[in-house]
Design a protein around this motif. Structure first.
Motif, short mmCIF file in Angstrom:
data_model
loop_
_atom_site.label_atom_id
_atom_site.label_comp_id
_atom_site.label_asym_id
_atom_site.label_seq_id
_atom_site.Cartn_x
_atom_site.Cartn_y
_atom_site.Cartn_z
N GLU A 75 0.85 -1.19 0.00
CA GLU A 75 0.00 0.00 0.00
C GLU A 75 0.89 1.24 0.00
O GLU A 75 1.77 1.36 0.84
CB GLU A 75 -0.88 0.00 1.25
CG GLU A 75 -2.01 0.98 1.21
CD GLU A 75 -3.06 0.64 0.18
OE1 GLU A 75 -3.64 1.59 -0.38
OE2 GLU A 75 -3.31 -0.54 -0.08
N PRO A 76 0.68 2.16 -0.96
CA PRO A 76 1.52 3.37 -0.96
C PRO A 76 1.15 4.27 0.22
O PRO A 76 -0.01 4.63 0.38
CB PRO A 76 1.20 4.03 -2.30
CG PRO A 76 -0.15 3.52 -2.67
CD PRO A 76 -0.28 2.16 -2.04
N VAL A 77 2.13 4.58 1.02
CA VAL A 77 1.91 5.43 2.19
C VAL A 77 2.80 6.66 2.04
O VAL A 77 4.01 6.54 1.91
CB VAL A 77 2.24 4.70 3.51
CG1 VAL A 77 2.07 5.62 4.70
CG2 VAL A 77 1.38 3.45 3.65
N SER A 94 11.94 10.54 -2.95
CA SER A 94 13.03 9.79 -3.57
C SER A 94 13.35 8.53 -2.77
O SER A 94 13.51 7.44 -3.35
CB SER A 94 14.28 10.68 -3.68
OG SER A 94 15.34 9.96 -4.23
N LEU A 95 13.41 8.63 -1.47
CA LEU A 95 13.67 7.46 -0.62
C LEU A 95 12.55 6.44 -0.69
O LEU A 95 12.80 5.23 -0.70
CB LEU A 95 13.91 7.90 0.83
CG LEU A 95 15.22 8.62 1.10
CD1 LEU A 95 15.27 9.16 2.51
CD2 LEU A 95 16.41 7.71 0.84
N GLU A 96 11.32 6.92 -0.75
CA GLU A 96 10.18 5.99 -0.85
C GLU A 96 10.21 5.23 -2.17
O GLU A 96 9.93 4.03 -2.21
CB GLU A 96 8.85 6.75 -0.69
CG GLU A 96 8.62 7.29 0.71
CD GLU A 96 8.65 6.22 1.78
OE1 GLU A 96 7.93 5.20 1.64
OE2 GLU A 96 9.41 6.38 2.76
N ILE A 97 10.57 5.90 -3.25
CA ILE A 97 10.67 5.23 -4.55
C ILE A 97 11.84 4.25 -4.53
O ILE A 97 11.74 3.15 -5.08
CB ILE A 97 10.81 6.26 -5.70
CG1 ILE A 97 9.55 7.14 -5.78
CG2 ILE A 97 11.08 5.56 -7.02
CD1 ILE A 97 8.25 6.42 -6.04
N GLN A 98 12.93 4.61 -3.87
CA GLN A 98 14.06 3.68 -3.74
C GLN A 98 13.65 2.43 -2.98
O GLN A 98 14.08 1.32 -3.30
CB GLN A 98 15.24 4.36 -3.04
CG GLN A 98 15.94 5.38 -3.91
CD GLN A 98 16.99 6.16 -3.14
OE1 GLN A 98 17.53 5.70 -2.14
NE2 GLN A 98 17.28 7.37 -3.61
N LYS A 99 12.81 2.59 -1.96
CA LYS A 99 12.31 1.42 -1.21
C LYS A 99 11.48 0.52 -2.12
O LYS A 99 11.59 -0.70 -2.06
CB LYS A 99 11.46 1.87 -0.01
CG LYS A 99 12.25 2.48 1.11
CD LYS A 99 11.31 2.95 2.21
CE LYS A 99 11.99 3.80 3.24
NZ LYS A 99 11.04 4.34 4.24
N LEU A 100 10.65 1.14 -2.96
CA LEU A 100 9.86 0.34 -3.90
C LEU A 100 10.77 -0.42 -4.86
O LEU A 100 10.51 -1.58 -5.19
CB LEU A 100 8.91 1.23 -4.72
CG LEU A 100 7.69 1.79 -4.01
CD1 LEU A 100 6.91 2.71 -4.95
CD2 LEU A 100 6.80 0.65 -3.52
N ALA A 101 11.83 0.22 -5.30
CA ALA A 101 12.75 -0.41 -6.26
C ALA A 101 13.46 -1.62 -5.66
O ALA A 101 13.94 -2.48 -6.41
CB ALA A 101 13.77 0.62 -6.74
N GLN A 102 13.52 -1.70 -4.36
CA GLN A 102 14.15 -2.85 -3.71
C GLN A 102 13.23 -4.05 -3.64
O GLN A 102 13.68 -5.16 -3.35
CB GLN A 102 14.62 -2.46 -2.31
CG GLN A 102 15.73 -1.44 -2.33
CD GLN A 102 16.07 -0.93 -0.94
OE1 GLN A 102 15.51 -1.36 0.06
NE2 GLN A 102 16.98 0.02 -0.88
N ASN A 165 15.47 4.57 -10.77
CA ASN A 165 15.34 3.33 -9.98
C ASN A 165 14.85 2.16 -10.82
O ASN A 165 14.43 1.14 -10.27
CB ASN A 165 14.40 3.58 -8.80
CG ASN A 165 15.06 4.47 -7.77
OD1 ASN A 165 15.89 4.01 -7.00
ND2 ASN A 165 14.71 5.75 -7.76
N SER A 166 14.86 2.30 -12.14
CA SER A 166 14.43 1.25 -13.08
C SER A 166 13.00 0.79 -12.82
O SER A 166 12.68 -0.38 -12.93
CB SER A 166 15.39 0.06 -13.03
OG SER A 166 16.67 0.45 -13.43
N LEU A 167 12.13 1.73 -12.47
CA LEU A 167 10.72 1.41 -12.25
C LEU A 167 9.81 2.08 -13.28
O LEU A 167 8.60 2.11 -13.10
CB LEU A 167 10.28 1.84 -10.84
CG LEU A 167 10.91 1.06 -9.69
CD1 LEU A 167 10.41 1.61 -8.35
CD2 LEU A 167 10.64 -0.42 -9.80
N GLN A 168 10.38 2.60 -14.37
CA GLN A 168 9.53 3.16 -15.41
C GLN A 168 8.86 1.99 -16.14
O GLN A 168 9.41 0.90 -16.20
CB GLN A 168 10.31 4.07 -16.37
CG GLN A 168 11.19 3.36 -17.35
CD GLN A 168 12.58 3.04 -16.83
OE1 GLN A 168 12.84 3.02 -15.64
NE2 GLN A 168 13.48 2.75 -17.75
#
Length: 190
Positions: A75-77, A94-102, A165-168
């Motif tokens: 869930e996006p928070v 930026s940090l939240e997107i980095q967490k998703l990329a992991q 973060n290679s999530l595009q």
């Protein structure tokens, strides 16, 4: 249900899980259009007939894989940061997107979309909706800081974060996302 039927169901569920895992790997690396059922069967360690016994065609298998990924996305928070300056707010996203990329599920979901042409529209829309809270947070931060064209800049910043973060989910022109993010940060420093 007797013991034999239970063993049969467990074996069937295990086979389906192996097929889904192989398909997820194949779709992530090659995309829908360049993946064939034989490739998935080979990766799963089963015959193509077994794959077809569980999934009647590649489209249904792709749907099953993408729905599994979508249901596994966290869930996006997005939390408010009262008193934070613009740089802190942009760094937070930026940090939240980095967490998703992991997360493997995010990488697989985005990889399958990025490498595919056929059947991606509903999942690209789902990804866009998933990212909407992040886009809204960035936009609000930009508006609070008097940045003109905040919606446009919020979308651009999020796009750069996703690319970095290679999530595009769509092929993007080659740019140095790290350098662009640095420029973006400097442009909006106070």
């Amino acid at each position: 249900m007797n013991g034999s039927a239970k063993r049969w169901e467990r074996a069937r569920a295990h086979t389906r899980a192996c097929i889904l895992e192989a398909a997820a790997e194949a779709f992530q690396s090659s995309g829908y259009d360049d993946t064939c059922m034989q490739q998935i069967a080979d990766l799963a360690g089963y015959t193509k007939a077994t794959v077809y016994a569980h999934y009647r065609d590649k489209a249904h298998l792709f749907t099953a894989v993408m729905n599994l990924h979508a249901s596994s996305l966290p869930e996006p928070v997005v939390r408010a940061h009262p008193g934070a300056d613009l740089k802190e707010e942009l760094d937070y996203v930026s940090l939240e997107i980095q967490k998703l990329a992991q997360l493997d599920v995010c990488r697989r979901f985005c990889g399958a979309l990025r490498h595919s042409v056929t059947g991606t529209t509903p999942y690209a829309e789902l990804w866009s909706a998933y990212l909407a809270p992040f886009r809204a947070y960035i936009c609000s931060a930009l508006v609070r800081n008097g940045v003109e064209r905040a919606e446009e800049h919020a979308s651009l910043y999020l796009q750069l974060l996703l690319q970095a973060n290679s999530l595009q989910v769509a092929p993007q022109p080659a740019i140095n996302a790290g350098a662009m993010l640095s420029v973006f940060h400097r442009a909006f420093q106070q």
